[in-house]
Design a protein around this motif. Structure first.
Motif, PDB file in Angstrom:
ATOM      1  N   LYS A  56      -5.457 -10.877 -15.576  1.00 53.38           N
ATOM      2  CA  LYS A  56      -5.476 -12.028 -14.678  1.00 53.38           C
ATOM      3  C   LYS A  56      -6.772 -12.828 -14.758  1.00 53.38           C
ATOM      4  N   GLY A  57      -7.793 -12.321 -15.418  1.00 52.44           N
ATOM      5  CA  GLY A  57      -9.082 -13.005 -15.405  1.00 52.44           C
ATOM      6  C   GLY A  57      -9.664 -12.952 -14.003  1.00 52.44           C
ATOM      7  N   GLU A  58     -10.596 -13.861 -13.734  1.00 50.85           N
ATOM      8  CA  GLU A  58     -11.174 -13.914 -12.392  1.00 50.85           C
ATOM      9  C   GLU A  58     -10.135 -14.478 -11.427  1.00 50.85           C
ATOM     10  N   VAL A  59     -10.071 -13.901 -10.247  1.00 47.32           N
ATOM     11  CA  VAL A  59      -9.133 -14.382  -9.229  1.00 47.32           C
ATOM     12  C   VAL A  59      -9.924 -14.745  -7.974  1.00 47.32           C
ATOM     13  N   PRO A  60      -9.509 -15.794  -7.276  1.00 55.26           N
ATOM     14  CA  PRO A  60     -10.245 -16.201  -6.075  1.00 55.26           C
ATOM     15  C   PRO A  60     -10.008 -15.235  -4.912  1.00 55.26           C
ATOM     16  N   LYS A  61     -10.975 -15.205  -4.041  1.00 57.50           N
ATOM     17  CA  LYS A  61     -10.892 -14.392  -2.825  1.00 57.50           C
ATOM     18  C   LYS A  61      -9.623 -14.746  -2.063  1.00 57.50           C
ATOM     19  N   GLY A  62      -8.940 -13.740  -1.567  1.00 56.67           N
ATOM     20  CA  GLY A  62      -7.707 -13.954  -0.814  1.00 56.67           C
ATOM     21  C   GLY A  62      -6.460 -14.020  -1.682  1.00 56.67           C
ATOM     22  N   LEU A  63      -6.654 -14.087  -2.997  1.00 54.00           N
ATOM     23  CA  LEU A  63      -5.544 -14.102  -3.961  1.00 54.00           C
ATOM     24  C   LEU A  63      -4.489 -15.153  -3.613  1.00 54.00           C
ATOM     25  N   PRO A  64      -4.894 -16.410  -3.434  1.00 57.90           N
ATOM     26  CA  PRO A  64      -3.965 -17.438  -2.959  1.00 57.90           C
ATOM     27  C   PRO A  64      -2.788 -17.727  -3.893  1.00 57.90           C
ATOM     28  N   ASN A  65      -2.938 -17.470  -5.169  1.00 66.12           N
ATOM     29  CA  ASN A  65      -1.861 -17.778  -6.117  1.00 66.12           C
ATOM     30  C   ASN A  65      -0.971 -16.577  -6.418  1.00 66.12           C
ATOM     31  N   TRP A  66      -1.173 -15.495  -5.724  1.00 70.47           N
ATOM     32  CA  TRP A  66      -0.379 -14.298  -5.973  1.00 70.47           C
ATOM     33  C   TRP A  66       0.900 -14.336  -5.142  1.00 70.47           C
ATOM     34  N   LYS A  67       1.960 -13.789  -5.715  1.00 73.47           N
ATOM     35  CA  LYS A  67       3.233 -13.656  -4.997  1.00 73.47           C
ATOM     36  C   LYS A  67       3.114 -12.522  -3.982  1.00 73.47           C
ATOM     37  N   ASP A  68       3.963 -12.566  -2.959  1.00 71.46           N
ATOM     38  CA  ASP A  68       3.964 -11.510  -1.940  1.00 71.46           C
ATOM     39  C   ASP A  68       4.182 -10.130  -2.555  1.00 71.46           C
ATOM     40  N   GLU A  69       5.055 -10.067  -3.565  1.00 72.44           N
ATOM     41  CA  GLU A  69       5.339  -8.772  -4.210  1.00 72.44           C
ATOM     42  C   GLU A  69       4.091  -8.239  -4.910  1.00 72.44           C
ATOM     43  N   GLU A  70       3.306  -9.135  -5.509  1.00 67.59           N
ATOM     44  CA  GLU A  70       2.080  -8.714  -6.187  1.00 67.59           C
ATOM     45  C   GLU A  70       1.062  -8.188  -5.176  1.00 67.59           C
ATOM     46  N   LYS A  71       0.948  -8.860  -4.047  1.00 70.20           N
ATOM     47  CA  LYS A  71       0.026  -8.411  -3.007  1.00 70.20           C
ATOM     48  C   LYS A  71       0.472  -7.081  -2.409  1.00 70.20           C
ATOM     49  N   GLN A  72       1.774  -6.913  -2.255  1.00 65.12           N
ATOM     50  CA  GLN A  72       2.289  -5.645  -1.730  1.00 65.12           C
ATOM     51  C   GLN A  72       1.984  -4.510  -2.706  1.00 65.12           C
ATOM     52  N   HIS A  73       2.211  -4.761  -4.001  1.00 66.46           N
ATOM     53  CA  HIS A  73       1.910  -3.756  -5.025  1.00 66.46           C
ATOM     54  C   HIS A  73       0.418  -3.415  -5.011  1.00 66.46           C
ATOM     55  N   LEU A  74      -0.432  -4.437  -4.896  1.00 69.81           N
ATOM     56  CA  LEU A  74      -1.868  -4.216  -4.806  1.00 69.81           C
ATOM     57  C   LEU A  74      -2.196  -3.331  -3.603  1.00 69.81           C
ATOM     58  N   GLY A  75      -1.589  -3.615  -2.459  1.00 72.61           N
ATOM     59  CA  GLY A  75      -1.825  -2.815  -1.269  1.00 72.61           C
ATOM     60  C   GLY A  75      -1.423  -1.360  -1.459  1.00 72.61           C
ATOM     61  N   GLU A  76      -0.329  -1.136  -2.176  1.00 73.72           N
ATOM     62  CA  GLU A  76       0.123   0.235  -2.438  1.00 73.72           C
ATOM     63  C   GLU A  76      -0.872   0.976  -3.321  1.00 73.72           C
TER      64      GLU A  76
END
Length: 124
Positions: A56-76
């Motif tokens: 993904k390279g550098e990603v901004p704080k808060g991951l604004p361009n990430w899908k909900d599924e990606e954020k959920q996977h990250l949380g897991e």
């Protein structure tokens, strides 16, 4: 204001430690939870966490361009890392909360606030 909804309990390291101990005991997994095995499992989970960011390279704080599924996977994956770390510290007899607070204090001594207006970019 605590930010807790009615009926929710506050998540603490003590609560996570107890839940992980109960989880392992109920499944008779304590015999597998040596410090070495837990550390290797933690490293494996760190690898899975790293894979999420790998291309993904550098990603901004808060991951604004990430899908909900990606954020959920990250949380897991973050949760897997945290839970193995909590379990490892418990099995090793280390109070992780106290150790972390002590480390913050040591870091404050090692990296004092620069009142001269110099660079604040320092590594922990």
């Amino acid at each position: 204001m605590t930010g807790l909804k009615e009926g929710e309990e506050r998540v603490t390291l003590d609560l996570l430690t107890k839940k992980m101990d109960d989880f392992a005991r109920e499944r008779d997994w304590e015999r597998f939870h040596s410090p070495r095995n837990l550390l290797l499992a933690l490293v494996g989970e760190m690898g899975e966490l790293s894979e999420i960011f790998q291309w993904k390279g550098e990603v901004p704080k808060g991951l604004p361009n990430w899908k909900d599924e990606e954020k959920q996977h990250l949380g897991e994956e973050l949760s897997d890392v945290l839970l193995y770390l909590v379990r490892l510290s418990d099995v090793c007899g280390v109070d992780l909360g106290k150790a972390a607070l002590r480390k913050v204090e040591l870091n404050a001594l090692k990296y004092p606030v620069n009142v001269d207006g110099g660079s604040k970019k320092q590594e922990l």
